[in-house]
Design a protein around this motif. Structure first.
Motif, short mmCIF file in Angstrom:
data_model
loop_
_atom_site.label_atom_id
_atom_site.label_comp_id
_atom_site.label_asym_id
_atom_site.label_seq_id
_atom_site.Cartn_x
_atom_site.Cartn_y
_atom_site.Cartn_z
N THR A 1 9.61 34.16 15.87
CA THR A 1 9.67 32.68 16.15
C THR A 1 8.48 32.17 15.68
N VAL A 2 8.74 30.97 14.93
CA VAL A 2 7.32 30.28 14.14
C VAL A 2 7.11 29.06 14.97
N LEU A 3 5.84 28.94 15.33
CA LEU A 3 5.48 27.74 16.30
C LEU A 3 4.25 26.93 15.19
N GLU A 4 4.69 25.91 15.18
CA GLU A 4 3.86 25.23 14.33
C GLU A 4 3.27 23.82 14.97
N ASN A 5 1.88 23.49 14.56
CA ASN A 5 1.44 22.47 14.92
C ASN A 5 1.40 22.24 16.68
N LEU A 6 1.09 23.44 17.08
CA LEU A 6 1.20 23.56 18.66
C LEU A 6 0.16 22.30 19.29
N GLY A 7 0.76 21.94 20.29
CA GLY A 7 -0.09 20.83 20.95
C GLY A 7 -0.03 19.50 20.36
N GLY A 8 0.33 19.31 19.12
CA GLY A 8 0.48 18.19 18.32
C GLY A 8 1.73 17.10 18.52
N PRO A 9 1.71 15.91 18.31
CA PRO A 9 2.86 15.26 18.29
C PRO A 9 3.99 15.71 17.49
N ASP A 10 3.81 16.58 16.28
CA ASP A 10 4.69 16.96 15.35
C ASP A 10 4.93 18.50 15.80
N GLU A 11 4.75 18.87 16.80
CA GLU A 11 4.87 20.33 17.12
C GLU A 11 6.28 20.86 17.12
N LYS A 12 6.34 21.87 16.47
CA LYS A 12 7.98 22.69 16.07
C LYS A 12 7.95 24.05 16.10
N ILE A 13 9.09 24.27 16.85
CA ILE A 13 9.35 25.69 16.96
C ILE A 13 10.54 26.23 16.47
N THR A 14 10.71 27.20 15.45
CA THR A 14 11.79 27.63 14.88
C THR A 14 11.99 28.94 15.19
N VAL A 15 13.09 29.58 15.46
CA VAL A 15 13.43 30.84 15.67
C VAL A 15 14.05 31.28 14.31
N GLY A 16 13.46 32.49 13.43
CA GLY A 16 13.58 32.82 12.25
C GLY A 16 12.57 32.20 11.26
N THR A 17 12.82 32.75 10.01
CA THR A 17 11.79 32.19 8.90
C THR A 17 12.58 31.86 7.75
N GLU A 18 13.60 31.27 8.05
CA GLU A 18 14.50 30.84 6.76
C GLU A 18 14.02 29.66 6.03
N THR A 19 13.33 28.86 6.82
CA THR A 19 12.67 27.47 6.33
C THR A 19 11.42 27.85 6.16
N PRO A 20 10.76 27.04 4.91
CA PRO A 20 9.16 27.29 4.76
C PRO A 20 8.39 26.63 6.14
N ALA A 21 7.45 27.29 6.47
CA ALA A 21 6.69 26.83 7.76
C ALA A 21 5.14 26.03 7.20
N GLY A 22 4.95 25.01 7.91
CA GLY A 22 3.57 24.48 7.75
C GLY A 22 2.58 25.31 7.69
#
Length: 402
Positions: free
Chosen positions: A174-195
């Motif tokens: 699971t990839v967790l991006e920008n945690l705590g921010g307004p653009d927080e994003k949680i994705t299961v898998g790594t098929e898409t590029p991460a920030g």
């Protein structure tokens, strides 16, 4: 005149910026004369914070003492991501300032555990911000949960590739991006590029090859030309060496690097230098270290005792080859501090005679280890003896008792 700031406060800040800070943090920033931090953190401050803003130079560490001296006598605040004392700038600043006040923010690891419902005490944490992805190897075990602090957007794919290589392709990543921010994003898998601001949560599958952290890995875990301390002898030798967190080992005559590698695998704080005279074997040691999760092992190509000159002082020395060479034991002994430990193995009568003489002079323990392995004999099974190994161990300047 002191080169220290009048006050130094380190403030942890999250992706939610100023709105997520407690009153103690906002007050420290509002009353500061100068605020140091990364450009991204400084941009999170509102206009009403009137302190001079100074972005970190690159590289930071060489410039840090001068940067603090430039602002001596002023109230200085430092912005840091999340918890400054958790893989952050806080611990570094304590080396340069006498009195540091730290106001932490929840770390990205804490936020990730909260989002996933993972009890943090049961989670292994690894920072890959400055480390190689190979350091993940010792943590990968069936069913374990791991949170990885990413270096950049490419880290999730590197983690997934390592898991597949180990046979743990059935793990949940699971990839967790920008945690705590307004653009927080949680994705299961790594098929898409991460920030660039992400952490990777891994729930290990069950199909891969698990390797114990207890010394005595199978011999086939190593690429070797035969210069390898065999599994049973290696386990006993590591027990005698007794790794402790933070200690530095010299592995002299390292062969395939197994002693140094398994020393470092016992604890992340254990460090080692492997000294090997053969260029091919030295390269093989580095490859083994990466494959087994300790890429920070320092490999020195050279022949002892000359190759030992200038190395950082050891806490412990192991000599697996070369005890009969003039000056090797003497150089190792001289490098050790009082209380340092020396362990040497011998398989020939000549090397055993050298260890016996040193035992008579310096005391310690002298043991002979004989191992038999079951092997086919025709249509039956019998015992085949390995060459016996003599192990001498001692503590420098400890009272001799025999």
């Amino acid at each position: 005149m002191t080169d220290r700031p009048a006050e130094l406060t380190v403030v942890g800040i999250g992706a939610d910026g100023w709105a997520g800070l407690p009153g103690t943090a906002t007050a420290a920033l509002a009353t500061a004369d100068v605020i140091l931090g990364g450009a991204r953190q400084l941009a999170l401050l509102p206009a009403e914070v009137t302190a001079e803003r100074v972005a970190w130079p690159s590289p930071l560490l060489p410039a840090l003492p001068g940067l603090l001296a430039d602002h001596r006598g002023r109230r200085v605040a430092v912005l840091a991501s999340g918890d400054p004392m958790f893989h952050g700038i806080g611990a570094t600043l304590l080396r340069y300032a006498d009195d540091v006040r730290v106001i932490p923010h929840p770390s990205s690891v804490s936020l990730a555990a909260a989002r996933l419902g993972w009890p943090l005490a049961d989670v292994d944490v690894l920072s890959l911000v400055t480390a190689g992805v190979e350091e993940l190897h010792p943590l990968v075990h069936p069913g374990r949960r791991i949170v990885v602090l990413s270096r950049d957007g490419g880290t999730p794919a590197q983690v997934t590739a390592l898991l597949r290589e180990r046979g743990f392709g059935d793990s949940t990543v699971t990839v967790l991006e920008n945690l705590g921010g307004p653009d927080e994003k949680i994705t299961v898998g790594t098929e898409t590029p991460a920030g660039p601001l992400n952490v990777v949560a891994v729930e290990c599958g069950t199909g891969g090859v698990a390797r114990s952290r207890v010394p005595g890995l199978p011999d086939d875990a190593y690429d070797s030309d035969g210069q390898l301390t065999k599994r049973e002898v290696r386990a006993v030798t590591l027990a005698v060496l007794g790794p402790r967190p933070g200690e530095l080992l010299w592995d002299v005559g390292a062969g395939s690097g197994s002693i140094a590698i398994e020393w470092m695998r016992t604890h992340p704080g254990c460090r080692a230098v492997a000294v090997e005279s053969d260029a091919v074997r030295a390269g093989r040691i580095g490859a083994n270290a990466r494959a087994l999760g300790v890429p920070r092992l320092v490999v020195v190509e050279g022949r002892a005792p000359a190759a030992l000159a200038g190395l950082p002082a050891p806490d412990v020395v192991f000599i697996g080859g070369g005890v009969t060479r003039d000056g090797v034991l003497e150089a190792a002994w001289a490098a050790l501090p009082d209380g340092g430990r020396l362990v040497a193995n011998a398989v020939t009568l000549e090397s055993e005679a050298v260890l016996t003489a040193w035992y008579a002079k310096h005391g310690g323990d002298l043991i002979r280890l004989a191992v038999n392995r079951a092997a086919p004999i025709g249509g039956f099974t019998g015992w085949r003896a390995m060459m016996p190994v003599t192990i001498w161990s001692t503590i420098k300047n400890e009272t001799i008792t025999q």
